[in-house]
Write a protein that holds these residues in place. Sequence first.
Motif, short mmCIF file in Angstrom:
data_model
loop_
_atom_site.label_atom_id
_atom_site.label_comp_id
_atom_site.label_asym_id
_atom_site.label_seq_id
_atom_site.Cartn_x
_atom_site.Cartn_y
_atom_site.Cartn_z
N VAL A 104 28.31 58.64 22.49
CA VAL A 104 27.17 57.93 23.07
C VAL A 104 26.01 58.88 23.36
O VAL A 104 26.17 60.08 23.46
N SER A 105 24.83 58.28 23.48
CA SER A 105 23.62 59.08 23.73
C SER A 105 23.63 59.69 25.13
O SER A 105 23.11 60.79 25.33
N ARG A 106 24.21 58.97 26.09
CA ARG A 106 24.39 59.49 27.45
C ARG A 106 25.73 59.00 27.96
O ARG A 106 26.18 57.92 27.60
N LYS A 107 26.36 59.78 28.81
CA LYS A 107 27.70 59.42 29.28
C LYS A 107 27.73 58.08 30.02
O LYS A 107 28.73 57.38 29.99
N ASP A 108 26.63 57.72 30.67
CA ASP A 108 26.61 56.45 31.39
C ASP A 108 26.52 55.25 30.45
O ASP A 108 26.60 54.10 30.89
N LEU A 109 26.37 55.51 29.15
CA LEU A 109 26.27 54.42 28.18
C LEU A 109 27.62 54.10 27.55
O LEU A 109 27.69 53.36 26.57
N ASN A 110 28.71 54.67 28.09
CA ASN A 110 30.06 54.29 27.68
C ASN A 110 30.65 53.43 28.79
O ASN A 110 31.01 53.92 29.86
N LEU A 111 30.74 52.14 28.53
CA LEU A 111 31.20 51.19 29.53
C LEU A 111 32.68 50.88 29.31
O LEU A 111 33.06 50.34 28.27
N ARG A 112 33.52 51.25 30.27
CA ARG A 112 34.96 51.04 30.13
C ARG A 112 35.38 49.74 30.82
O ARG A 112 35.08 49.52 31.99
N MET A 113 36.09 48.90 30.09
CA MET A 113 36.55 47.61 30.60
C MET A 113 38.00 47.40 30.21
O MET A 113 38.47 47.95 29.20
N ARG A 114 38.72 46.56 30.94
CA ARG A 114 40.06 46.18 30.54
C ARG A 114 39.98 45.22 29.35
O ARG A 114 38.95 44.58 29.12
N GLU A 115 41.07 45.14 28.58
CA GLU A 115 41.07 44.31 27.37
C GLU A 115 40.65 42.88 27.67
O GLU A 115 39.90 42.26 26.92
N ASN A 116 41.14 42.34 28.80
CA ASN A 116 40.81 40.96 29.13
C ASN A 116 39.42 40.82 29.75
O ASN A 116 39.04 39.73 30.19
N GLN A 117 38.66 41.92 29.77
CA GLN A 117 37.29 41.89 30.28
C GLN A 117 36.28 42.29 29.20
O GLN A 117 35.12 42.58 29.49
N PHE A 118 36.71 42.29 27.94
CA PHE A 118 35.83 42.69 26.84
C PHE A 118 34.59 41.80 26.78
O PHE A 118 33.48 42.27 26.56
N LYS A 119 34.78 40.51 26.96
CA LYS A 119 33.66 39.56 26.95
C LYS A 119 32.66 39.92 28.05
O LYS A 119 31.44 39.99 27.81
N GLU A 120 33.18 40.15 29.24
CA GLU A 120 32.31 40.51 30.37
C GLU A 120 31.58 41.82 30.08
O GLU A 120 30.40 41.98 30.39
N GLY A 121 32.29 42.78 29.48
CA GLY A 121 31.68 44.06 29.17
C GLY A 121 30.54 43.95 28.19
O GLY A 121 29.50 44.62 28.34
N LEU A 122 30.69 43.11 27.17
CA LEU A 122 29.62 42.92 26.20
C LEU A 122 28.41 42.25 26.85
O LEU A 122 27.26 42.54 26.51
N ASN A 123 28.66 41.36 27.80
CA ASN A 123 27.56 40.78 28.57
C ASN A 123 26.80 41.86 29.34
O ASN A 123 25.57 41.90 29.35
N LEU A 124 27.55 42.75 30.00
CA LEU A 124 26.93 43.83 30.75
C LEU A 124 26.17 44.78 29.83
O LEU A 124 25.09 45.26 30.17
N MET A 125 26.73 45.02 28.65
CA MET A 125 26.08 45.92 27.71
C MET A 125 24.74 45.37 27.24
O MET A 125 23.78 46.11 27.05
N ALA A 126 24.67 44.06 27.04
CA ALA A 126 23.39 43.45 26.64
C ALA A 126 22.33 43.73 27.70
O ALA A 126 21.15 43.94 27.39
N GLY A 127 22.76 43.77 28.95
CA GLY A 127 21.83 44.06 30.04
C GLY A 127 21.34 45.50 30.04
O GLY A 127 20.31 45.81 30.63
N LYS A 128 22.10 46.39 29.38
CA LYS A 128 21.69 47.80 29.33
C LYS A 128 20.64 48.07 28.25
O LYS A 128 20.05 49.14 28.22
#
Length: 217
Positions: free
Chosen positions: A179-203
């Motif tokens: 990743v370009s910066r360490k804060d741009l690696n978002l770790r989520m549990r497998e059952n939270q992948f959907k939520e993580g992609l939502n959060l990533m769109a916000g980034k």
Amino acid sequence: MMEKKLLALGSNGKLIVKSVSGKELSLSSNFSTSQGGKAVVFLLVDCSASMQGEGIKQAKQGTLDFSRTAIKKGYLVGLIKFDSSAELLCEPTARFPLISSKIEEFTAAGDTNLTEALRIVCQKLIGKQGYRGVVVATDGYPNESSSALEIAEEMKKDKIEILAISTPEADQDFLSRLVSRKDLNLRMRENQFKEGLNLMAGKLPFKALGHSKQDGF
């Protein structure tokens, strides 16, 4: 309150930013002019065997939400799936129904050939102008980490931003270097992948054409 600005054509036929009062302004770096005036983000989705079951289901749902949000923010969205090979499913587009139809091609099988997926993106984005982003969604270890990092470094030198969403089982050391910066690696549990992609769109930064933080997007 900041004055509203509109995109328009100047007397020379080139894109300008025009205030409501009629004042013409130069097109600032907050606006992207790549891919026909739109900022571009590619989503690279891991469809290897380890994503079977809940993982691939979450990836499909999350990709829908991510794409919808990115398009609303003014981005063109490209879509690549990777397993033992990589496939460009969709060129950068603002057509959400097209992206939605391509997501149905997600199936979990094979290995994790991230290198090939990055190579496709590199060919599409290197040398282009404006904001260019790449989001990698994965739960595992790449087949060839060294070659993937080499391509990633080439992209970062060209100011292409790389983000990642991953599960704890993924190769976190590799992703921290990808990743370009360490804060741009978002770790989520497998059952939270959907939520993580939502959060990533916000980034995604507010650099799409005609959009800024002040516009409330």
